[in-house]
Design a protein around this motif. Sequence first.
Motif, PDB file in Angstrom:
ATOM      1  N   SER A 137       0.712  -1.282   0.006  1.00  0.00           N
ATOM      2  CA  SER A 137      -0.206   0.261   0.069  1.00  0.00           C
ATOM      3  C   SER A 137       0.835   1.400  -0.037  1.00  0.00           C
ATOM      4  O   SER A 137       1.984   1.331   0.729  1.00  0.00           O
ATOM      5  N   HIS A 192       0.455   5.037   0.632  1.00  0.00           N
ATOM      6  CA  HIS A 192      -0.735   6.309   1.503  1.00  0.00           C
ATOM      7  C   HIS A 192      -2.042   5.580   1.682  1.00  0.00           C
ATOM      8  O   HIS A 192      -3.020   6.228   1.302  1.00  0.00           O
ATOM      9  N   GLY A 193      -1.932   4.286   2.209  1.00  0.00           N
ATOM     10  CA  GLY A 193      -3.396   3.733   2.424  1.00  0.00           C
ATOM     11  C   GLY A 193      -3.974   2.936   1.201  1.00  0.00           C
ATOM     12  O   GLY A 193      -5.121   2.408   1.346  1.00  0.00           O
ATOM     13  N   HIS A 194      -3.368   3.141  -0.011  1.00  0.00           N
ATOM     14  CA  HIS A 194      -4.109   2.794  -1.095  1.00  0.00           C
ATOM     15  C   HIS A 194      -3.186   1.702  -1.650  1.00  0.00           C
ATOM     16  O   HIS A 194      -2.008   1.683  -1.649  1.00  0.00           O
ATOM     17  N   ARG A 209      -3.106   8.694  -3.968  1.00  0.00           N
ATOM     18  CA  ARG A 209      -3.875   7.522  -3.968  1.00  0.00           C
ATOM     19  C   ARG A 209      -3.334   6.175  -4.718  1.00  0.00           C
ATOM     20  O   ARG A 209      -3.769   5.366  -5.089  1.00  0.00           O
ATOM     21  N   GLY A 210      -1.692   6.319  -4.421  1.00  0.00           N
ATOM     22  CA  GLY A 210      -1.295   5.239  -4.535  1.00  0.00           C
ATOM     23  C   GLY A 210      -0.927   4.651  -5.810  1.00  0.00           C
ATOM     24  O   GLY A 210      -0.552   3.579  -6.342  1.00  0.00           O
ATOM     25  N   GLU A 237      -6.995  -0.776 -12.176  1.00  0.00           N
ATOM     26  CA  GLU A 237      -5.818   0.166 -12.120  1.00  0.00           C
ATOM     27  C   GLU A 237      -5.865   1.198 -13.056  1.00  0.00           C
ATOM     28  O   GLU A 237      -5.855   2.406 -12.826  1.00  0.00           O
ATOM     29  N   ARG A 264      -9.004   3.321 -12.028  1.00  0.00           N
ATOM     30  CA  ARG A 264      -8.290   4.391 -10.885  1.00  0.00           C
ATOM     31  C   ARG A 264      -7.722   5.385 -11.292  1.00  0.00           C
ATOM     32  O   ARG A 264      -7.718   6.253 -10.846  1.00  0.00           O
TER      33      ARG A 264
END
Length: 412
Positions: free
Chosen positions: A19, A21-23, A360-361, A396, A399
Amino acid sequence: VRDLPLADLRAQFPLLAQSIHGHPLAYLDNAATTQTPLAVQQAMQRFEQHDRANIHRGVHTLSQRATDAFEAARATLKGFIGAGQEHELIFTSGTTEALNLVAQGLWAAGPAKAWLRAGERIIVSGLEHHANLVPWQQAARMSGAELVILRPDAQGRVHVQDLQALLTPATRVLAITAGANATGERPPYEEMLALARAAGALTVLDAAQAVGHDMLPLTALDCDFMAFSGHKMYGPMGTGALVGKREALQLLYPVRLGGDMVDWVSYEAAGYAQLPARLEGGTPNVAGAVGLAAAAQFIAGVGRSAMDQHLHALRAQALAGLSAIGGVTVLAPHATQATLVSFVARDVHPHDIGTLLDERGIAVRTGHHCAQPLLDHLGLGPTTRASFALYNTAEEVDRLIAAVAHAIKVFQ
Ligand code: PMP
């Protein structure tokens, strides 16, 4: 066309399962550097743990095993690119070093002996990465030859008839890319290499963005020199090769002078070795060569055309989604064989887009992509580039599109 077994493939790239930043990481910077599969990492680790020694100059067992591993890697890679009996492969640290070996090798012998001399012509396409331009600028300066750019049109395409108009009896070199990393443009390089060769020039192909993909075998190209990097084809960083026709490689004055590339040395002079040693002075990156050969085997195992179908589909999806966002312009929308999208957004700096995407990863590259003259010529500044590899998914890309739309709303 069979679909790629994406879950199985992704499992072979442990780096992807993290992950940011949490993504979940969406790694879309593959035109800069692809990730390595376990097979590549394990091949290098095996070499480091069992066979590591200096090559070509030892009688002891490890030195012989290391030499065998290095030469087996050379053979594997020659097979992978479709080299023939007439070709030789020189290991380098990547495309940049390979192209420098050629450009410098063509002037370094001096005005009496060098391939390039005053008044002659070097043609370089206007699509090139700095690595296939700056060495030719220096070659022109040092030899007195004239550097002529094959200029792209407003859409960033280069045309065969424009090349034809530039080819003169004095043309000694054509240097061109098989795929432009800043735009995704794929020039008609096969035809251009043939034309230049027929005009008596040496032909140089930058295959950095192409070698891991479907392309003709080297034996089917009118190509005297081809350069590529390992880290763009799922191999180790700091690896790559210059492959060339033996008779063309013989024209290069060796510029990596030292150990391993000589037959005899006195205090006053030296006799240079035969190819490939002649152009491989110094201790090479043997583990890297082993890893690079494992990467070639990995790609061959997946299948280049199945992989490319997947990449072209991701590119088409990204092109459609990004083009539908107001203010976004995708470069080279016509380049259906591209495996990347490069785009600009009105009033929003790529750096800001890239930063928001990272939150956002999503990893993309922003800037001039080492092709500043091309972007200047097109009247563009820096761009944002998302580039795909076999482990990327349609999700992906969704996203990416959503995050770009969001970034534009935030900054516009
Ligand atoms: N040529 C092209 C088309 C590239 O994309 C790159 C890498 N971005 C290079 C040359 C230089 O490759 P390396 O940095 O591996 O030497």
